[in-house]
Motif scaffolding. Structure first.
Motif, PDB file in Angstrom:
ATOM      1  N   LEU A  10       0.803  -1.153  -0.032  1.00 29.89           N
ATOM      2  CA  LEU A  10       0.086   0.075  -0.096  1.00 29.89           C
ATOM      3  C   LEU A  10       0.892   1.306   0.097  1.00 29.89           C
ATOM      4  O   LEU A  10       1.587   1.338   0.742  1.00 29.89           O
ATOM      5  CB  LEU A  10      -0.987  -0.152   1.223  1.00 29.89           C
ATOM      6  CG  LEU A  10      -1.864  -1.169   1.428  1.00 29.89           C
ATOM      7  CD1 LEU A  10      -1.455  -2.332   1.949  1.00 29.89           C
ATOM      8  CD2 LEU A  10      -3.038  -0.587   1.649  1.00 29.89           C
ATOM      9  N   TYR A  64      -4.721   7.370  -0.050  1.00 32.79           N
ATOM     10  CA  TYR A  64      -5.475   8.077   0.985  1.00 32.79           C
ATOM     11  C   TYR A  64      -7.163   7.904   0.260  1.00 32.79           C
ATOM     12  O   TYR A  64      -7.048   7.474  -0.717  1.00 32.79           O
ATOM     13  CB  TYR A  64      -5.211   9.529   0.091  1.00 32.79           C
ATOM     14  CG  TYR A  64      -4.161  10.550   0.588  1.00 32.79           C
ATOM     15  CD1 TYR A  64      -2.662   9.769   0.096  1.00 32.79           C
ATOM     16  CD2 TYR A  64      -4.218  11.452   1.502  1.00 32.79           C
ATOM     17  CE1 TYR A  64      -1.686  10.751   0.713  1.00 32.79           C
ATOM     18  CE2 TYR A  64      -3.033  11.970   2.057  1.00 32.79           C
ATOM     19  CZ  TYR A  64      -1.691  11.561   1.536  1.00 32.79           C
ATOM     20  OH  TYR A  64      -0.545  12.188   1.865  1.00 32.79           O
ATOM     21  N   LYS A  65      -8.024   8.380   1.122  1.00 36.77           N
ATOM     22  CA  LYS A  65      -9.308   7.979   0.915  1.00 36.77           C
ATOM     23  C   LYS A  65     -10.050   9.420   1.234  1.00 36.77           C
ATOM     24  O   LYS A  65     -10.104   9.633   2.535  1.00 36.77           O
ATOM     25  CB  LYS A  65      -9.991   6.910   1.571  1.00 36.77           C
ATOM     26  CG  LYS A  65     -11.437   6.794   1.189  1.00 36.77           C
ATOM     27  CD  LYS A  65     -11.585   6.490  -0.110  1.00 36.77           C
ATOM     28  CE  LYS A  65     -13.316   6.783  -0.493  1.00 36.77           C
ATOM     29  NZ  LYS A  65     -13.468   6.240  -1.845  1.00 36.77           N
ATOM     30  N   VAL A  86      -8.596   8.102   5.306  1.00 33.98           N
ATOM     31  CA  VAL A  86      -7.278   7.613   5.261  1.00 33.98           C
ATOM     32  C   VAL A  86      -6.288   8.534   4.658  1.00 33.98           C
ATOM     33  O   VAL A  86      -6.504   9.084   3.480  1.00 33.98           O
ATOM     34  CB  VAL A  86      -7.359   6.221   4.500  1.00 33.98           C
ATOM     35  CG1 VAL A  86      -5.962   5.646   4.542  1.00 33.98           C
ATOM     36  CG2 VAL A  86      -8.501   5.364   5.032  1.00 33.98           C
ATOM     37  N   PHE A 145      -1.656   6.139   3.870  1.00 31.96           N
ATOM     38  CA  PHE A 145      -1.292   4.758   4.427  1.00 31.96           C
ATOM     39  C   PHE A 145      -0.175   4.143   3.623  1.00 31.96           C
ATOM     40  O   PHE A 145      -0.563   3.816   2.570  1.00 31.96           O
ATOM     41  CB  PHE A 145      -2.684   3.965   4.128  1.00 31.96           C
ATOM     42  CG  PHE A 145      -2.836   2.726   5.177  1.00 31.96           C
ATOM     43  CD1 PHE A 145      -3.624   2.787   6.312  1.00 31.96           C
ATOM     44  CD2 PHE A 145      -2.131   1.799   4.652  1.00 31.96           C
ATOM     45  CE1 PHE A 145      -3.485   1.614   6.987  1.00 31.96           C
ATOM     46  CE2 PHE A 145      -2.048   0.349   5.471  1.00 31.96           C
ATOM     47  CZ  PHE A 145      -2.730   0.484   6.462  1.00 31.96           C
ATOM     48  N   PHE A 183      -5.510  -4.724  11.299  1.00 30.82           N
ATOM     49  CA  PHE A 183      -5.620  -3.046  11.302  1.00 30.82           C
ATOM     50  C   PHE A 183      -6.553  -2.957  12.817  1.00 30.82           C
ATOM     51  O   PHE A 183      -7.653  -3.622  12.722  1.00 30.82           O
ATOM     52  CB  PHE A 183      -6.304  -2.531  10.225  1.00 30.82           C
ATOM     53  CG  PHE A 183      -5.704  -2.768   8.975  1.00 30.82           C
ATOM     54  CD1 PHE A 183      -4.313  -2.920   8.777  1.00 30.82           C
ATOM     55  CD2 PHE A 183      -6.226  -2.648   7.857  1.00 30.82           C
ATOM     56  CE1 PHE A 183      -3.787  -3.216   7.751  1.00 30.82           C
ATOM     57  CE2 PHE A 183      -5.904  -2.898   6.563  1.00 30.82           C
ATOM     58  CZ  PHE A 183      -4.463  -3.053   6.370  1.00 30.82           C
ATOM     59  N   LYS A 230     -10.036   1.784   9.476  1.00 31.51           N
ATOM     60  CA  LYS A 230      -9.705   0.519   9.180  1.00 31.51           C
ATOM     61  C   LYS A 230     -10.675  -0.218   8.233  1.00 31.51           C
ATOM     62  O   LYS A 230     -10.027  -0.558   7.208  1.00 31.51           O
ATOM     63  CB  LYS A 230     -10.156  -0.229  10.450  1.00 31.51           C
ATOM     64  CG  LYS A 230      -9.657   0.187  11.685  1.00 31.51           C
ATOM     65  CD  LYS A 230     -10.001  -0.763  12.954  1.00 31.51           C
ATOM     66  CE  LYS A 230     -11.495  -0.602  13.370  1.00 31.51           C
ATOM     67  NZ  LYS A 230     -11.999   0.403  13.959  1.00 31.51           N
ATOM     68  N   THR A 236     -12.305   1.296   5.774  1.00 29.81           N
ATOM     69  CA  THR A 236     -12.225   1.897   4.485  1.00 29.81           C
ATOM     70  C   THR A 236     -10.888   1.291   3.817  1.00 29.81           C
ATOM     71  O   THR A 236     -11.084   1.108   2.609  1.00 29.81           O
ATOM     72  CB  THR A 236     -12.033   3.434   4.893  1.00 29.81           C
ATOM     73  OG1 THR A 236     -13.370   3.952   5.495  1.00 29.81           O
ATOM     74  CG2 THR A 236     -11.854   4.271   3.552  1.00 29.81           C
ATOM     75  N   THR A 237      -9.816   1.204   4.703  1.00 32.11           N
ATOM     76  CA  THR A 237      -8.567   0.877   4.119  1.00 32.11           C
ATOM     77  C   THR A 237      -8.883  -0.676   3.712  1.00 32.11           C
ATOM     78  O   THR A 237      -8.272  -1.059   2.346  1.00 32.11           O
ATOM     79  CB  THR A 237      -7.461   0.572   5.031  1.00 32.11           C
ATOM     80  OG1 THR A 237      -7.449   1.899   5.756  1.00 32.11           O
ATOM     81  CG2 THR A 237      -6.167   0.255   4.486  1.00 32.11           C
ATOM     82  N   ILE A 293      -9.741   4.090  -4.647  1.00 31.91           N
ATOM     83  CA  ILE A 293      -8.729   4.614  -3.912  1.00 31.91           C
ATOM     84  C   ILE A 293      -8.670   6.014  -4.672  1.00 31.91           C
ATOM     85  O   ILE A 293      -8.698   6.315  -5.725  1.00 31.91           O
ATOM     86  CB  ILE A 293      -7.444   3.947  -4.256  1.00 31.91           C
ATOM     87  CG1 ILE A 293      -7.416   2.437  -3.435  1.00 31.91           C
ATOM     88  CG2 ILE A 293      -6.175   4.525  -3.647  1.00 31.91           C
ATOM     89  CD1 ILE A 293      -6.570   1.677  -4.209  1.00 31.91           C
ATOM     90  N   GLY A 343      -7.537   7.951  10.708  1.00 32.76           N
ATOM     91  CA  GLY A 343      -6.814   7.441   9.311  1.00 32.76           C
ATOM     92  C   GLY A 343      -5.408   7.853   9.086  1.00 32.76           C
ATOM     93  O   GLY A 343      -5.099   7.611   8.042  1.00 32.76           O
TER      94      GLY A 343
END
Ligand code: ADP
Length: 442
Positions: free
Chosen positions: A6, A10-11, A20, A23, A35, A43, A45-46, A56, A211
């Motif tokens: 990863l 970013y999110k 996020v 990451f 996580f 968590k 979301t990732t 993403i 995040g």
């Protein structure tokens, strides 16, 4: 081989929520990564970005060195297990497990072999013809796992799979999932808010807050060397005790002062303090962290650690059988007028000690507790980062954190520059006035 990478992911949701931030992590083949973090820390979301269920916003995701950002979820060779099992109620256990493979048009014999093998691993052989409603919560969760197993994915993603189960079943399923991981020898990524699940299952744990990754490490490392105040407080129950403190003394004999106490900070620890000069006798605030289990009330320990003891008043004693918790306050216990009952909300326990079950300590007693100072932790109060070499330094410090620290430094420098300018101007004005008076006087 199924490693993941990863890379600066970013999110940002359309609503503007940045779930996020930056990451960055590499996950090796066959690892069991957890996580963990409080609700809303990013968590799921990732995990959903890894699964392809969430786009993403920025950064790159690689599985086996192949960029996955634009690959459809079904083509990523991953299987996901959810908290709510998501079983088809009208199908038998067998059909629930076989369904995904049928959709993929796998030959019937191959499906049968895979379902039976998964049922064998999960102990579901005698339940194959039952419908989900005739199963217990634990059995349903095993079917959900079975449905993932039959796909023989490269990566298993599990999103809080045990949170619907009661405490006993959860503990049982925890060991089952760990065994399953050993048996399948595949990469697992597991999301939970429960630090005990994280500590018991993960080969490595990624702690998240708002995040942002706080630290990635093996469970024992997180416990022994937390990188910052958040990780220190999140891992371990009861939580680590924190005290605002300052460092005094000399380079050879450092003391840590807090709550009217002055404890000798042993050379083995003080020699590890990063930039000791910044803290020693400067009043720059630090936070000392002492885990409840690092306080001791037995005579032997106390007599061996005379310069590292605290005097506290015990408010409440909780005898848990295997251990005893002491809820304590510093300073004198408030004397109340006869007949006055202290309000419950006024009791502000300042620290918890976890002592031996055989301890004789009683509530409302003033006691001396020895501190296992070699296992204590030290943080900068402003940056919240560990200032002990080998703790904060080894840990992952996200780019944004570095930026924030840099910004703090810049702001500090700017404030000092303005202050210096003002002082120079004041001095110049004073001098000008003095010169004028001199001229007037002449
Ligand atoms: P966790 O799994 O750690 O509880 P999530 O990844 O679900 O956290 O959420 C992280 C943050 O993103 C939270 O602030 C949450 O409110 C927000 N969030 C999650 N899903 C959405 C969405 N679909 N739209 C907008 N914000 C979302």
């Amino acid at each position: 081989m199924s490693g993941l990478k990863l890379d600066h992911i970013y999110k940002i949701y359309p609503s503007g929520v940045q779930a996020v931030t930056d990451f960055t992590m590499e996950i090796e083949d066959k690892e069991f990564i957890v996580f963990v973090g409080p609700s809303g820390c990013g968590k799921s979301t990732t995990l959903r970005m890894i699964a392809g269920l969430e786009e993403i916003s920025d950064g790159d995701l690689y599985i086996d060195n192949i960029r996955m950002n634009d690959i459809q979820p079904k083509d990523r060779d991953i299987a996901m297990v959810f908290q709510n099992y998501a079983l088809y109620p009208h199908m038998t256990v067998y059909d629930n497990m076989a369904f995904g493979l049928k959709l993929r048009k796998m030959p019937r014999a191959e499906i049968d072999a895979r379902v039976k093998e998964a049922a064998r691993i999960l102990g579901l052989e005698t339940y194959l013809q039952r419908k989900p409603k005739a199963l217990s919560g634990g059995q349903r969760q095993r079917v959900a796992l079975g449905r993932a197993i039959v796909r023989e994915p490269k990566v298993f993603l599990l999103d809080e799979p045990l949170s619907n189960l009661d405490a006993k079943l959860r503990a049982q399923m925890r060991t089952e999932i760990t065994k399953l991981h050993h048996r399948l020898a595949t990469t697992f990524i597991y999301v939970t808010h429960d630090q005990i699940e994280a500590m018991t299952m993960g080969t490595r744990i990624c702690v998240l807050k708002d995040g942002i990754i706080q630290q990635v490490d093996a469970p024992q490392k997180l416990y022994d060397y937390p990188a910052n105040l958040f990780v220190a407080g999140f891992i371990g129950t009861p939580q680590m005790n924190f005290f605002d403190a300052v460092l005094t003394g000399t380079k050879d004999k450092v003391y840590v002062e807090f709550e009217n106490h002055k404890l000798l900070y042993p050379k083995a620890k003080s020699s590890k303090i990063i930039n000791l000069d910044d803290y020693l006798n400067t009043g720059k605030p630090v936070v000392i962290g002492i885990r409840p289990e690092d306080f001791h009330d037995d005579e032997m320990f106390i007599s061996n650690s005379k310069e590292t003891v605290v005097e506290v008043n015990v408010e409440v004693v909780e005898r848990l059988g295997a251990e005893t918790l002491l809820y304590c306050v510093f300073g004198e216990q408030e004397e109340l007028e006869e007949g006055v009952i202290k309000s419950l909300v006024e009791t502000n326990t300042q620290m918890i000690a976890k002592v031996d079950a055989r301890s004789n300590t009683q509530a409302h007693q003033k006691v001396t507790l020895g501190v296992d100072i070699l296992h204590s932790h030290l943080f900068d109060k402003e940056t919240e980062l560990s200032i002990l070499e080998g703790e904060g330094t080894k840990a992952y410090v996200p780019v944004v954190e570095l930026e924030r620290l840099q910004k703090l430094e810049e702001e500090k420098a700017e404030k000092e520059r303005i202050k210096a300018e003002k002082e120079a101007a004041k001095l110049a004005a004073k001098e000008a006035k003095a010169n004028k008076n001199k001229v007037d006087g002449e």
